[in-house]
Design an enzyme around this catalytic site. Structure first.
Site, short mmCIF file in Angstrom:
data_model
loop_
_atom_site.label_atom_id
_atom_site.label_comp_id
_atom_site.label_asym_id
_atom_site.label_seq_id
_atom_site.Cartn_x
_atom_site.Cartn_y
_atom_site.Cartn_z
CG HIS A 18 -0.35 0.20 2.52
ND1 HIS A 18 -0.97 0.84 3.56
CD2 HIS A 18 0.86 -0.16 3.02
CE1 HIS A 18 -0.20 0.85 4.63
NE2 HIS A 18 0.93 0.25 4.33
CB CYS A 27 3.75 5.32 5.10
SG CYS A 27 4.54 4.32 6.39
CG HIS A 31 5.29 0.72 2.57
ND1 HIS A 31 4.56 1.85 2.25
CD2 HIS A 31 4.85 0.32 3.79
CE1 HIS A 31 3.72 2.12 3.23
NE2 HIS A 31 3.88 1.20 4.19
CG HIS A 33 3.11 -3.56 6.09
ND1 HIS A 33 4.09 -3.09 6.93
CD2 HIS A 33 2.53 -2.46 5.54
CE1 HIS A 33 4.11 -1.77 6.88
NE2 HIS A 33 3.17 -1.36 6.04
CG HIS A 77 0.81 -11.99 -2.81
ND1 HIS A 77 0.48 -12.89 -1.82
CD2 HIS A 77 2.16 -11.99 -2.89
CE1 HIS A 77 1.58 -13.43 -1.35
NE2 HIS A 77 2.63 -12.90 -1.98
CD GLU A 138 0.79 -0.84 8.60
OE1 GLU A 138 -0.23 -0.54 7.95
OE2 GLU A 138 1.56 0.00 9.10
#
Length: 156
Positions: A18, A27, A31, A33, A77, A138
């Site tokens: 995201h 952010c 990137h 998680h 994904h 997260e």
């Protein structure tokens, strides 16, 4: 055995990318998680000795099916972005990822959690269970959570 209210929790893991549109920190860049999602439902275990589900509140397989269909299949994904991203940039998003979702909110852990809560609450209520809590990690040390008992009646 006396039938009492119980809670059952199942944990799920999925990977998602995201970016936070117009954010003032790192952010803002795409990137990813490895998220952990814990879903807790409550209710009363089946006490009918003639029922194959006797002693169960919910079959863990049924819980997995609901969460997979409503959440994991969509987000695993995937690249998730705020729909405020200019239309001129959207085509390039599809050039780098086949699975892109534009959402009507900033895809923070907190907002993703509330979106998931709404989808799951509707599904579980349809099946007669109560969504009691949902927790979205997260990172291994950072999470957001929603608990039914913390909410005013209007938001339960």
């Amino acid at each position: 055995m006396q039938n009492q209210m119980i809670r059952v929790t199942k944990e799920f893991t999925f990977d998602m990318a995201h970016a936070l549109f117009n954010y003032d920190g790192p952010c803002k860049n795409i990137h990813g998680h490895t998220y952990r999602l814990q879903v807790t439902v409550s209710g009363y275990a089946n006490q009918d000795p003639q029922n194959v589900k006797c002693g169960m509140l919910i079959d863990f397989g049924q819980l997995k099916k609901i969460v997979t269909e409503k959440i994991i299949d969509k987000y695993d994904h995937a690249l998730v972005l705020n729909e405020a991203v200019p239309a001129s940039l959207r085509a390039s998003c599809y050039a780098i990822s086949e699975k892109v979702h534009f959402v009507a909110f900033q895809p923070t852990c907190e907002n993703l959690l509330l979106d998931m809560k709404f989808k799951l609450q509707t599904a579980f209520e349809h099946d007669g269970f109560i969504l009691q809590a949902i927790r979205l990690y997260e990172t291994p040390t950072s999470w957001a959570e929603w608990c039914k008992e913390d909410q005013p009646k209007a938001f339960q």
